[in-house]
Design a protein around this motif. Structure first.
Motif, short mmCIF file in Angstrom:
data_model
loop_
_atom_site.label_atom_id
_atom_site.label_comp_id
_atom_site.label_asym_id
_atom_site.label_seq_id
_atom_site.Cartn_x
_atom_site.Cartn_y
_atom_site.Cartn_z
N ILE A 85 36.10 9.30 56.45
CA ILE A 85 37.02 9.29 57.58
C ILE A 85 37.69 10.66 57.74
O ILE A 85 37.77 11.21 58.84
CB ILE A 85 38.09 8.20 57.39
N LEU A 86 38.18 11.22 56.63
CA LEU A 86 38.93 12.49 56.70
C LEU A 86 38.03 13.67 57.08
O LEU A 86 38.51 14.64 57.67
CB LEU A 86 39.59 12.77 55.34
N ALA A 87 36.75 13.59 56.77
CA ALA A 87 35.84 14.72 57.05
C ALA A 87 35.61 14.90 58.53
O ALA A 87 35.14 15.95 58.96
CB ALA A 87 34.52 14.51 56.34
N ALA A 123 41.14 20.57 54.25
CA ALA A 123 41.76 20.11 53.01
C ALA A 123 40.91 19.03 52.34
O ALA A 123 40.81 18.96 51.09
CB ALA A 123 43.16 19.57 53.29
N ALA A 124 40.26 18.15 53.13
CA ALA A 124 39.41 17.10 52.56
C ALA A 124 38.23 17.71 51.81
O ALA A 124 37.87 17.27 50.70
CB ALA A 124 38.92 16.17 53.67
N HIS A 125 37.59 18.73 52.42
CA HIS A 125 36.45 19.38 51.76
C HIS A 125 36.89 20.14 50.53
O HIS A 125 36.18 20.17 49.51
CB HIS A 125 35.76 20.32 52.74
N ASN A 126 38.08 20.78 50.58
CA ASN A 126 38.60 21.47 49.40
C ASN A 126 38.88 20.49 48.27
O ASN A 126 38.61 20.77 47.09
CB ASN A 126 39.87 22.25 49.75
N ALA A 127 39.45 19.34 48.61
CA ALA A 127 39.71 18.31 47.60
C ALA A 127 38.39 17.79 47.01
O ALA A 127 38.26 17.58 45.79
CB ALA A 127 40.50 17.17 48.22
N GLY A 160 26.32 11.59 54.14
CA GLY A 160 26.25 11.73 55.59
C GLY A 160 27.27 12.73 56.14
O GLY A 160 26.91 13.78 56.68
N PRO A 161 28.56 12.43 56.04
CA PRO A 161 29.57 13.37 56.56
C PRO A 161 29.57 14.69 55.79
O PRO A 161 29.88 15.74 56.36
CB PRO A 161 30.89 12.62 56.37
N TRP A 162 29.26 14.62 54.51
CA TRP A 162 29.25 15.86 53.71
C TRP A 162 28.14 16.80 54.20
O TRP A 162 28.34 17.99 54.39
CB TRP A 162 29.03 15.46 52.26
N TYR A 212 28.36 22.20 59.12
CA TYR A 212 28.26 22.83 60.43
C TYR A 212 29.45 22.45 61.30
O TYR A 212 29.34 22.40 62.52
CB TYR A 212 26.94 22.45 61.10
N ASP A 213 30.57 22.20 60.67
CA ASP A 213 31.81 21.96 61.40
C ASP A 213 32.10 23.17 62.29
O ASP A 213 31.91 24.33 61.88
CB ASP A 213 32.96 21.73 60.41
#
Length: 1674
Positions: free
Chosen positions: A112-114, A124-128, A149-151, A156-157
């Motif tokens: 959800i956060l990604a 911040a979600a990816h850093n965590a 999936g989201p990762w 390519y955000d």
């Protein structure tokens, strides 16, 4: 209003606000897991990411993590962001096992956060998540499919930091060799996630946020999913992709996926076409079913204009065309392909030419079979040309280059594949290639160079492949057409003609053929390609050059025709450019056939028929013609060369001659012997000399400067091209600006550069001094002078000049003989001496030091053994002995007069006269010497490179052979400097000499610490001590006390042992005396030695015996010849006089230091002798020119000063002694009279000299000490034998403006002595009935005051009051008059200070009447330092002492501008103290701006001190009042005065303002007595305080006395209504005969003028009284 609305507290599922503390308690006490019921997606909900209800938290999950997860579930972005940061910190600080327990919850939240709408949360979600990976990447394996999936797509955000964080975490988890395995393992999850994202839509059920946020989120997920899909395709192999073909087909076959190709967002379209290209490239089998749907989408977008999309569209189109599959069947060729292609080409690629046009060549390979080739080619190239001509293309270098390259390469390809079709190919060349060339040659576009380059490559390609079918015909067609183009072109336009030359240059430049690329487009074309490879040539054959020559000759012929017919100068430049480009003997021979009528190949005829005629033509004569002539000259024979060179001399007086010389001096023409001989022609020499004069002017043309530099080119053998006579004449011209730079101030920079350039040429190993040394000396002379006033001279030029002579000197020192080098060095040394002696800026010595150091460095590199000789040549100059001798004489005489050195031998006359300036120069020379000695021999950067260099190579002193001698000379200079500074402080350059002596001392000390040659120096000092003594003793003392401190007793013993004469031992004892006692002294013989030694050791204790012994010897000396002892005999030798003088000095010292050791016999002996000596000094007054008579006068004066001082001290201390009474009653009057008369005589005699020699200064200083011990009581007695005080005053007043500062102080100090007596005279005059006919003594100063005031006013007339400040330089006439003016005011203010209030009132009235004080105050504020006027709080405190501390006007204080400023400030402070009312009146009358400045200065610098002093004075006199008590309150600057009569009291409060005395004191009455009379008394006090010129104490005293007299019944004056007059302090004495009332005489005098209307003055007061009452003042 304006406040923030109060926000309601957030409430979640209950009535209480959220609390993290309460949540922690709940988690700690219950195992129930809070449900994530509030985690809801915002609008866009990918189906796979909808959050399901989670299981209850396991008890193993830390409460901290539970709280953090709950915060992550909040809707507030800030809360979630902080929670993620806390989560990352918890992960990094937790164990791996603890992290495992939370991964199930994290995997759900991460999805959800990604994809959150806030980019900060995503990052911040990816850093965590990265922190989780770093903890242990293996622990995520069970949850990888949930996370992937989201990762995977978040890499390519569209927010780069978030994408970078996701990629960083992914790379940390999977090494490069494991990524494919990971994607393969999670292939299904990745494709499912991408499928869900690409086939979802925006949720219409809005809960919070905006539509814009939802759409942005949707687009971001689509973009990242498409790019993730590309990554998936690129990561896996075909076989791996095929295993999940069904999932891929679901994505590709979905209608929503196909619609993305026409999405309104460009980046989505771009990514879709990128995916499509990836599918065709890696997995074309996936599109087998969708091929018919995809092809129309791609080709319908060929005219796409978005830069981000167009590249992917064309990539997909080319891949489709390359894969075949009859793609053209799915589209309408005309509408969907050809029309769109035509549009793109015609519009120049719509701004995307750099992306589209490189693909056109590939597009031509796969033309649909239905296309008509010939028509297509014609339309294709036509549209290409039209697109090239668009304005948007021509202004873009990259766009035009892409189109031109595509046009030529496509044409080359078309001709290649259609080479059998001659008609088609020639048509394409004629209709599409040649028009582009013509357009480039004639148009106004800027891309012509690209056209020329590509055309040249095409033609050279054809030429290398001439063996191919029809290629020769294409080449012939090209060359004939281009020749025709050039023949029809107009060469008059300079810009277009430049293009002709450029085109020819590209055609001439043979490009290296590219490596053959084996490209196979199809089976049919492979044969053509193979054949082409085998037949391709790598070299251009001769036919290409021949065709090019024909073209060039045609161009040149047209140029020559234009020049001959239309006389066009501009065409000459292009003619030269073409000839220079193709220059060769064959080319020129061929050219001659076109030029000569007889078709011959004679090159000389080109010159005679064309170039020579053009040189003679004013319209065509240019430098280009000369350049052409010299090109031709290289290929002529000797006779023809001589003809051409001789013809050049015909143009001697023309500008073209300089062009001829420029070419002749340039390479390679200057290597030709015939040209070298021609350069040495007489005319050439005269021209170069004239050119030199032109170079020395500021407006010299640049071409003349360059020509002059070329003239000094060397031949192969090192000789110059020009002859020696010419060189000598040129050098003579170049010397002038170096020797007289101010005459060439505007052009000095260029002149100096030119001279340094010539010096570098003529002073080489080959030439040495063959061209003379004059220029080298001139350069050195220039460097020895200071040129800071030459504004046009740059630092770079100065560096060039320094470098040029140093390089020349290095070369010469290596090649000259020693004697020759010494002779040359002597000339350099003479230049230094002349510059040093003749330099008016004495202190600007740094450049001389640099010059000498650089000279020594330059020689040291090649002749290290000659450094000592060179140093001696520099510093052993002829002027030094005479200067040293005079300075030594001055020092010795000063030391002798002061008693520091005895002289039993005779006069000191050992040197010639020397000015004060030369004295300073002597010490500057010593400083230069030691600076050179201590200078490093190597530059710092070289020393750093060679740290192991020996120490003896570091400083020059180490390479000097006799450095001990040099050190001892410096010690003598220091001793002389120390003596000079002690005795000549009031000389002009005292401050400067002090500075240099300090520097010399520091450098000497540093040098001695390094050298360690103390023994050698000691030996030299002993030798000098035994031969000369005198200052060498002081040098020894200075060395061992200050420079290299040593036990002075041991030093004295050591030198005393080795001293071989009595004088040396005596001087050593005098110098070292303060550090010795009688145990160190050898027994002396003679009265002189005993006297000197005793005086030197009077500081010792228990020396009564020694004193008695010496006194016995003195008695014997006196009894031997009393007249000689008392200086009454004329037959007295120098040695006898010296003995007596030393006896007198001994008496002075005994009185001062050992008075208690003297008995009555000693006293009588000394005092009686003093009386005789003083009398005889007066008799010997005319002999003051003799130094021994001056020494006697100083010794007697010193004896008198010591004796009078000691008597005064005993009297002040209340010591009862017969000596005091006997001195005052018996001896003092006569001695005082004799010495006073001597003082007056000397002051008159010496003041009358027009110029006073410096040697008199110590005498004036020492004898002047007597002034402070003259007694005004003795001067003002009525004894006729004494000089009258008025005579003394008249004698001393002019001394105040004497040019000699010491005499100014003589006059000032003597006038101060007279002050108390002058006040007594005025008091007696006021108290007597017969006032002085000349008025007050104050009036006798008016003449001198007026004289000096007028001069000072004129001096300061240009300075604006309060804005400008004048700093007066010492030892100028201005300083003399300003200083004298201020000294006179010090005397006048001292009169006011010492006088009574009545007298002060009269003095002040005199100053006010004549505006003297007003003028003084104006001048003071023009002379005050600028820092004081422009008040700065940070710097102001440092100036307080100038106002609070009286300046020390002593005879041995140096005269400086700072001292004068101190006097200025002090006079202002005293003026405020003594004459406050007058200053207040002046202040109130000045303009506002000045008023503010004066108030600020006064309030800060003077008022605080003055207020404190006033209060102290009042407190000090408090007990002197009978009926009044006083109390002071310093904190508020108040005085409370209480006057008591019987039991009644009157209380007054006097408050001083902050700017007192500019602001008057405020007077208030708290308690009253006397009814209405109290107002009258109050006004009396105010009048006293505001209008008196004294202190608060004086006003209170006057007011108290008025009240006392009033209550005693004394009648007040009926004019001023005061008992005591506020100015004269007198009672009313004059009585009116009519009314019997009494008046002050001063009050009647003040209003006497108003009595003219009345017949007698007795009735005057009635008229005044009536007028006075009518105003009701009281």
């Amino acid at each position: 209003m304006g406040g923030k609305h109060k926000q309601a507290q957030r409430i979640k599922n209950n009535a209480r606000p959220s609390s993290s503390g309460r949540s922690a308690e709940l988690l700690a006490s219950s195992s129930q897991v809070p449900q994530f019921s509030s985690v809801k997606e915002i609008r866009f909900i990918p189906p796979t990411l909808s959050l399901m209800k989670t299981e209850e938290f396991d008890s193993s999950v830390s409460p901290a993590f539970q709280i953090v997860f709950k915060k992550m579930n909040k809707k507030d972005c800030t809360t979630k962001l902080k929670a993620l940061q806390e989560f990352a910190d918890l992960i990094s600080n937790s164990e791996a096992e603890a992290v495992k327990t939370i991964l199930a919850f994290w995997a759900t939240l991460y999805g959800i956060l990604a994809i959150d709408t806030d980019h900060r949360i995503r990052e911040a979600a990816h850093n965590a998540h990265h922190q989780v990976i770093l903890k242990d990447k293996k622990i995520i394996a069970p949850y990888l499919k949930q996370l992937i999936g989201p990762w995977f797509t978040s890499q390519y955000d569209n927010y780069p930091p978030a994408a970078s964080a996701a990629a960083k975490a992914f790379n940390a988890a999977f090494p490069p060799n494991k990524i494919q395995d990971c994607v393969m393992f999670c292939q299904k999850e990745i494709l499912t996630y991408i499928h869900d994202n690409l086939t979802s839509k925006i949720d219409s059920n809005l809960k919070h946020g905006s539509n814009d946020d939802a759409e942005v989120k949707y687009e971001r997920i689509i973009i990242s999913s498409l790019q993730g899909y590309c990554l998936y395709l690129n990561t896996l192999t075909d076989e791996q992709i095929q295993k999940n073909a069904d999932l891929n087909q679901q994505i590709i076959g979905n209608s929503r996926f196909l619609k993305l190709g026409s999405h309104k967002t460009a980046i989505i379209r771009a990514m879709w076409f990128k995916v499509l290209a990836g599918l065709y490239h890696k997995a074309g089998f996936l599109l087998s079913e969708q091929h018919g749907h995809v092809v129309p989408v791609v080709f319908n977008n060929l005219d796409e204009s978005e830069p981000a999309v167009v590249g992917f569209v064309w990539e997909a189109a080319l891949l489709i065309m390359n894969l075949g599959q009859d793609w053209w069947k799915y589209i309408h060729i005309e509408k969907n392909y050809l029309a769109k292609l035509k549009k793109v080409l015609k519009e120049g690629g719509q701004g995307n030419a750099t992306v589209i046009y490189p693909n056109l060549l590939s597009l031509l390979h796969k033309l649909p079979p239905t296309v008509k080739v010939e028509h297509f080619y014609d339309s294709f190239f036509e549209n290409l040309r039209n697109g090239l001509k668009r304005k948007s293309v021509t202004i873009s270098k990259s766009e035009s280059a892409a189109i031109i390259t595509a046009l030529v390469e496509c044409l080359q390809y078309v001709v290649l594949i259609n080479q059998q079709n001659l008609e088609l190919c020639e048509k394409l060349i004629k209709t599409h290639l040649l028009p582009v060339i013509e357009w480039s040659l004639n148009g106004d576009q800027t891309c012509y160079r690209n056209v020329f380059h590509q055309v040249a490559l095409l033609v050279q390609y054809w030429n290398r492949n001439r063996n191919l079918e029809n290629y020769p015909q294409y080449l012939d067609l090209f060359w004939k057409s281009v020749v025709g183009l050039f023949e029809n072109l107009n060469g008059e336009n300079a810009e277009l003609a430049d293009r002709h030359v450029t085109f020819l240059q590209y055609l001439k430049t043979v490009a290296k053929p590219k490596e053959q690329l084996k490209v196979k487009f199809s089976a049919n074309e492979s044969e053509v390609a193979n054949e082409h490879q085998t037949q391709t040539a790598t070299q251009i054959d001769e036919t290409y050059n021949e065709n090019l020559k024909v073209l060039v000759y045609a161009v040149l012929k047209s140029y020559v025709g234009l020049i001959q017919q239309k006389q066009l100068k501009a065409v000459l430049q292009h003619l030269f450019a073409v000839i220079h480009l193709f220059e060769s003997e064959d080319f020129l021979s061929g050219l001659s056939k076109y030029v000569n009528d007889d078709q011959s190949e004679s090159l000389i005829q080109i010159y005679s028929k064309l170039l020579y005629e053009w040189l003679k033509s004013p319209e065509l004569c240019t430098e280009t013609v000369v350049d052409l002539a010299f090109i031709l000259l290289k290929y002529l024979d000797e006779d023809e060369k001589n003809v051409v060179l001789t013809s050049f001399l015909e143009f001697y007086e023309c500008e073209s001659f300089s062009w001829c010389l420029k070419n002749a001096f340039s390479h390679p023409h200057n290597q030709d012997p015939l040209v070298q001989n021609w350069i040495r022609n007489e005319k050439v020499g005269r021209f170069l000399v004239a050119t030199t004069e032109t170079n020395l002017k500021s407006n010299c043309p640049a071409n003349i400067k360059s020509l002059f530099k070329l003239a000094f080119t060397e031949k192969g053998d090192g000789e110059l091209l020009i002859d020696k006579i010419t060189v000598a004449e040129i050098i003579a011209k170049l010397q002038l600006p170096l020797l007289h730079p101010k005459g060439f101030s505007s052009s000095i920079d260029s002149c100096a550069r030119l001279a340094s350039y010539v010096a570098e040429i003529i002073y080489t190993e080959n030439t040495l001094l063959k061209c003379g040394e004059e220029l080298l000396l001139a350069l050195f002379q220039f460097c020895c002078s200071d040129h800071s006033d030459l504004e046009n001279l740059t630092s770079d030029t100065q560096w060039e000049i320094n470098t040029s002579w140093q390089d020349a000197l290095t070369t010469l020192s290596r090649n000259l003989q020693k004697e020759e080098l010494k002779n040359l060095t002597a000339k350099f040394a003479t230049i230094i001496e002349e510059n040093f002696i003749g330099n008016s800026q004495i202190e600007n010595d740094s450049h001389l030091i640099d010059v000498m150091v650089n000279f020594i460095k330059a020689v040291f590199d090649r002749q290290p053994l000659m450094i000592t000789d060179i140093f001696n040549l520099f510093f052993n100059r002829d002027f030094l002995p005479s200067w040293r001798g005079k300075i030594t004489e001055l020092c010795l005489e000063a030391e002798y007069l002061s008693g520091n050195l005895t002289n039993p031998s005779g006069s000191f006359k050992i040197g010639a006269e020397v000015s004060e300036e030369n004295i300073l120069k002597y010490f500057v020379w010593s400083f230069i010497k030691i600076s050179v000695l201590s200078a490093p021999l190597q530059d710092k950067n070289l020393e750093e490179e060679d740290e192991d260099a020996p120490i003896d190579a570091k400083e020059i002193i180490y390479v000097i052979d006799d450095n001990p001698r040099l050190i001892t000379e410096l010690l003598l200079d220091l001793a002389a400097g120390s003596s000079f500074l002690n005795n000549y402080k009031m000389t002009k350059y005292f401050i400067n000499i002090t500075h240099y002596c300090d520097l010399i001392k520091e450098k000497t000390k540093s040098m001695l610490e390094k050298l360690q040659i103390n023994d050698q120096i000691q030996d030299l000092l002993i030798t000098q001590l035994n031969s000369e003594s005198w200052l060498w003793c002081k040098a020894i003392y200075l060395l061992n006390q200050e420079i290299t401190p040593s036990p002075l007793e041991d030093v004295y013993k050591n030198y005393l042992k080795q001293a071989n004469n009595d004088l040396s031992r005596l001087h050593l004892s005098q110098i070292f005396g303060p550090h010795l006692d009688f145990d160190h002294i050898q027994s002396a013989s003679g009265v002189l030695a005993d006297t000197v030694i005793l005086r030197s050791l009077l500081h010792c204790n228990e020396i009564d015996v020694q004193i008695a012994e010496v006194f016995e010897k003195i008695k014997k000396l006196r009894s031997k010849n009393i007249p000689k002892f008392l200086f009454e005999s004329k037959d007295i030798t120098w040695e006898e006089s010296e003995e007596i003088i030393q006896v007198i000095r001994l008496f002075s010292k005994l009185i001062t230091d050992k008075f208690e050791c003297l008995n009555r016999q000693h006293w009588d002996f000394g005092v009686i002798s003093l009386s005789s000596w003083a009398s005889n000094c007066w008799k010997l007054r005319s002999g003051y020119h003799n130094e021994q008579i001056r020494a006697l006068m100083v010794a007697v004066a010193d004896f008198y000063v010591s004796l009078d001082g000691k008597m005064g001290e005993m009297k002040r201390n209340g010591v009862k002694s017969d000596f005091v009474e006997e001195w005052e009653d018996l001896f003092l009057p006569n001695i005082h009279t004799d010495l006073l008369q001597l003082f007056l005589y000397l002051s008159e005699e010496i003041a009358s000299k027009q110029s006073l020699s410096i040697e008199y200064q110590p005498f004036l200083q020492e004898f002047g000490r007597i002034i402070d011990h003259f007694h005004h009581k003795l001067i003002f007695t009525k004894d006729n034998s004494l000089p009258n005080w008025s005579k003394i005053l008249k004698r001393c007043s002019p001394l105040l403006v004497n040019s000699t500062s010491v005499l100014q102080l003589w006059g000032y100090k003597m006038l101060l002595i007279l002050v108390p007596g002058l006040i007594d005279v005025d008091l007696q005059s006021n108290n007597s009935n017969t006032p002085n006919t000349k008025g007050l003594t104050f009036e006798q100063f008016k003449e001198t005051l007026l004289h000096t005031q007028n001069i000072v006013n004129d001096l300061l007339v240009g300075f604006k009051l309060g804005e400008d400040s004048c700093q007066v330089a010492p030892f100028t006439d201005s300083y003399t008059y300003v200083f004298g003016y201020l000294l006179l005011w010090c005397v006048l203010l001292n009169l006011c200070e010492e006088s009574s209030p009545e007298l002060r009132y009269q003095y002040a009235d005199s100053l006010r009447t004549d505006n003297f004080l007003k003028s003084l105050l104006n001048n003071l504020f023009k002379l005050m330092p600028t820092e004081i006027l422009h008040y700065n709080e940070g710097k102001a405190k440092s100036f307080l002492k100038l106002f609070q501390k009286e300046p020390k006007l002593d005879f041995k204080e140096p005269c400086t501008s700072e001292q004068l400023e101190h006097v200025v400030c002090w006079v202002y402070a005293v003026s405020l103290t003594q004459l406050p009312a007058l200053v207040r009146q002046w202040w109130s009358e000045t303009e506002t701006k000045v008023t503010q400045i004066v108030e600020k200065v006064t309030a800060f610098y003077v008022s605080p001190q003055l207020c404190n002093q006033e209060l102290l004075d009042v407190a000090h006199h408090e007990t002197k009042f009978k009926n009044m008590t006083i109390k002071t309150i310093p904190s508020v600057r108040e005085v409370i005065a209480i006057y008591t009569v019987d039991e009644a009291q009157m209380e007054l409060v006097i408050a001083l303002p902050q700017n007192y005395p500019l602001g008057g004191p405020d007077v208030g009455c708290n308690r009253q007595i006397g009814g209405p009379l109290h107002k009258q008394w109050l006004m009396q006090l105010k009048k006293c305080l505001l209008h008196q010129n004294g202190r608060i104490w004086d006003g209170l005293s006057l007011w108290n006395n008025n009240l006392d007299k009033k209550f005693d019944g004394v009648e007040e004056c009926y004019i001023c209504f005061a008992v005591l007059h506020p100015g004269t302090y007198q009672l009313p004495r004059l009585s009116c005969q009519t009314c019997k009332k009494k008046f002050h005489s001063a009050c009647l005098c003040d209003h006497h003028d108003q009595a003219n209307d009345y017949n007698n003055n007795d009735n005057y007061h009635h008229h005044y009284y009536n007028n006075y009452n009518s105003y009701n003042y009281w």
